[in-house]
Design an enzyme around this catalytic site. Structure first.
Site, short mmCIF file in Angstrom:
data_model
loop_
_atom_site.label_atom_id
_atom_site.label_comp_id
_atom_site.label_asym_id
_atom_site.label_seq_id
_atom_site.Cartn_x
_atom_site.Cartn_y
_atom_site.Cartn_z
N VAL A 225 -56.84 -19.66 45.71
CA VAL A 225 -56.97 -21.12 45.78
C VAL A 225 -57.00 -21.50 47.25
O VAL A 225 -56.23 -20.97 48.04
CB VAL A 225 -55.74 -21.77 45.11
CG1 VAL A 225 -55.73 -23.27 45.33
CG2 VAL A 225 -55.68 -21.44 43.62
N ASP B 125 -51.37 -19.10 45.47
CA ASP B 125 -51.82 -17.84 46.06
C ASP B 125 -53.10 -18.17 46.83
O ASP B 125 -54.13 -18.51 46.24
CB ASP B 125 -52.10 -16.85 44.92
CG ASP B 125 -52.51 -15.48 45.41
OD1 ASP B 125 -53.02 -15.38 46.54
OD2 ASP B 125 -52.32 -14.51 44.65
N HIS B 126 -53.00 -18.05 48.14
CA HIS B 126 -54.12 -18.51 48.97
C HIS B 126 -55.34 -17.59 48.86
O HIS B 126 -56.41 -17.91 49.36
CB HIS B 126 -53.65 -18.62 50.43
CG HIS B 126 -54.40 -19.65 51.22
ND1 HIS B 126 -55.59 -20.21 50.81
CD2 HIS B 126 -54.12 -20.25 52.40
CE1 HIS B 126 -56.03 -21.08 51.69
NE2 HIS B 126 -55.14 -21.13 52.68
N ARG B 127 -55.18 -16.46 48.18
CA ARG B 127 -56.37 -15.63 47.95
C ARG B 127 -57.23 -16.24 46.85
O ARG B 127 -58.44 -16.03 46.80
CB ARG B 127 -55.96 -14.21 47.51
CG ARG B 127 -55.21 -13.44 48.58
CD ARG B 127 -54.61 -12.18 48.00
NE ARG B 127 -53.70 -12.46 46.88
CZ ARG B 127 -53.11 -11.55 46.14
NH1 ARG B 127 -53.32 -10.27 46.38
NH2 ARG B 127 -52.30 -11.88 45.17
N PRO C 80 -50.04 -14.21 49.47
CA PRO C 80 -49.99 -15.14 50.61
C PRO C 80 -49.74 -16.56 50.10
O PRO C 80 -50.63 -17.20 49.53
CB PRO C 80 -51.38 -15.01 51.24
CG PRO C 80 -52.22 -14.24 50.30
CD PRO C 80 -51.38 -13.72 49.18
#
Ligand code: CAO
Length: 558
Positions: free
Chosen positions: A534, A530-532, A354
């Site tokens: 950060v 990577d929004h998972r 993501p």
């Protein structure tokens, strides 16, 4: 047909090494070079190959035994092709082995008789195999170009073939000068470390260096071939072997760098084929040795686990096939392997990660004044300093300040791997495609060192000389389009890293200083993450911090 003893060859000085695997059974017909047993020292595992072809009549050693040079491994009935055999010191030797033994007996031993072999007075020319060097663990690498032909006179370092892994194309240079007698590979062949690329005749040098490999080959009476056993050096260097281009051990077919896990070469090969990290496998063998069954159980367990979040997002329908020729003339051109693999990696990252991109600017007005002031010194040093080394240094400091960017997500979806080293990849645009060489320990290097490394890596990438090891181990990537232009872009995270910084062209912009507009040189930053791993606030802090470091580079030494 005569039965003979096949003995343990020179192990580079190692003695009383443990037999960890017997690779043959009584009645097996083996060819020269087939593995007979595997021994393991405290540093490396080694497959001991058959020195000639034949049928196994008796296996003298068993697993768990210790052995040294000269100990009998197996009794063999020699194959017909060997011709007349003669007995020397209890071992049956083929004519070429006799020749080698003769030389060994006459050469002057150095370092306990093992390190180097001085052959100057004995040998003028020899046939030597040019071998595939260590490819950083890459297997079945495709030969995409054969750069020589029979009869070519080669200087040391001349390119023999070009190989292409899924990461890079690389020219394989010859380690010694000579004339090409025979080429052993063709375009499209798949090769592995230690495979013969070509046979060369070469002038034998007085001192054979460890990296120069001379293999026993069938010899004409006037051609002497000197087997140089460098296992001692190889064993000592085993941990570094995976990184070393030209470390190949002739008599001992495979030296496997020893990781924390105990495992024989066959098990390690299986692990490599399946992409299994041995360190993660529970071992059930004697003294914590990992067995093949352990790897199978590990893979089975992984397959039974529910798909981790990182593997979701697959199964998207392909776009329809279109016949473009109905609209006009077309060419259908095969993509280079690098472009194909880059496309796969990009798709995998795009579908699994993501992505969010944080945009910001760094005011590099003062940095540019300082950088331009370095021009004369840089010229004196024979280098050039662009904004990139400063970016590298600033990113290294930001990774230390915000360690949540220096991680990878474990595929189990439950763990994060925190990294305590700062290696940064730099995207390099080359005619064969995008390559990302990795600069190691960026936090510990000076701007001068970083400048030199960026230039060297960029040149290596463009000359197709990067090795897989040059592109491994990155924590973060910088993709700089600053020399080309653009105001911003959204780079794709170079998984398994969790963030990538895109840098666009710095341009003068009017900036309000509280009283008036003043011209400032602003460099656009595009941080995709990577929004998972950060969150957005951290990304904003990260780019702000970069802006602070680059806005006043005195912070880089704080
Ligand atoms: N703003 C303004 N000027 C910049 C700049 C920036 N952000 N970055 C570099 N420049 C300038 C340099 O200062 C240099 O000018 P001077 O000679 O006047 O100092 C000029 O641009 C050329 O720089 P360079 O490209 O030779 O060197 P570099 O250190 O900036 O980059 C490398 C090296 C290897 C990264 C580069 O050659 C390259 O391949 N870039 C393309 C990367 C890429 O394709 N990324 C996209 C990946 S995603 O598809």
């Amino acid at each position: 047909m005569a039965t003979s003893n096949m003995m343990i060859p020179d192990l580079g000085g190692a003695e009383n090494v443990e037999v960890i695997e017997i690779c043959v059974a009584i009645g097996d017909v083996v060819s020269e070079g087939d593995s007979i047993i595997v021994v393991e020292t405290d540093k490396a595992s080694m497959e001991i190959p058959a020195s000639n072809a034949g049928t196994i009549k008796n296996i003298v050693l068993k697993e768990g035994d210790t052995c040294s040079q000269g100990d009998v491994m197996v009794e063999m009935e020699a194959a017909d092709v060997l011709g007349e055999a003669s007995v020397v010191s209890g071992a049956v030797l083929t004519p070429e082995v006799e020749a080698q033994a003769e030389i060994k007996a006459e050469v002057e031993p150095v370092d306990g008789g093992m390190s180097n072999v001085v052959v100057e007075s004995l040998v003028e020319t020899s046939e030597r195999f040019a071998l595939v060097p260590d490819l950083g663990g890459a297997l079945d690498v495709e030969v995409i170009e054969v750069s020589v032909k029979v009869g070519d006179e080669l200087a040391e370092g001349d390119s023999l073939v070009v190989l292409e892994t899924d990461k890079a194309s690389m020219e394989i240079p010859v380690a010694f000068a000579g004339s090409v007698l025979e080429i052993k590979v063709a375009e499209g062949d798949k090769v592995n470390v230690g495979d013969a690329i070509a046979v060369l005749t070469s002038k034998t040098e007085a001192l054979v260096e460890p990296s120069e490999v001379v293999l026993p080959v069938a010899v004409e009476p006037e051609v002497l071939v000197v087997p140089v056993v460098q296992a001692k050096q190889a064993v000592a260097a085993a941990p570094a072997l995976a990184q070393t281009q030209a470390s190949v051990v002739p008599d001992v077919v495979a030296v496997v760098a020893n990781s924390a896990a105990h495992a024989g070469p066959a098990v390690r090969m299986l692990a490599r084929e399946l992409g299994v990290d041995l360190a993660q496998v529970a071992s059930t063998g004697p003294r914590d040795r990992v067995l093949k069954e352990d790897i199978q159980a590990f893979v089975k367990q992984k397959l039974q686990q529910p798909a981790a979040p990182s593997m979701q997002g697959q199964g998207i329908a392909q776009p329809p096939e279109i016949d473009f020729s109905q609209f006009g003339a077309i060419d259908r051109v095969k993509m280079s392997k690098i472009k194909r693999i880059t496309a796969q990696n990009m798709t995998r990252s795009w579908l699994n990660v993501p992505h969010v991109t944080q945009f910001d600017h760094a005011d590099i007005t003062e940095l540019e004044v300082f950088r331009k002031g370095l021009k004369a010194e840089a010229e004196q040093r024979g280098t050039k300093v662009t904004p990139l080394p400063f970016m590298l240094k600033a990113c290294a400091m930001a990774l230390l300040e915000y360690p949540q960017f220096n991680v990878s997500l474990d595929n189990d979806g439950e763990h994060i791997i925190e990294k305590h080293y700062v290696n940064i990849g730099v995207a390099v645009d080359t005619p064969s495609g995008l390559m990302v060489p990795v600069i190691r320990d960026v936090d510990k290097k000076s701007i001068w060192q970083l400048s030199e490394e960026v230039i060297a890596m960029g040149a290596k990438a463009k000359a197709k000389k990067l090795l897989p090891a040059d592109m491994q181990g990155g924590c973060f990537t910088i993709s700089s389009l600053g020399s080309i232009g653009g105001t911003a872009f959204t780079p794709i995270v170079n998984t398994p890293e969790v963030a990538i910084l895109g840098v666009s062209k710095a341009e003068m912009q009017p900036r309000w200083n509280g009283a008036e507009f003043e011209p400032r040189l602003m460099m656009p930053l595009s941080l995709s993450y990577d929004h998972r791993a950060v969150n957005g606030a951290d990304a904003a802090r990260f780019t702000q911090y970069l802006g602070k470091l680059l806005g006043d580079i005195r912070h880089l030494v704080m």
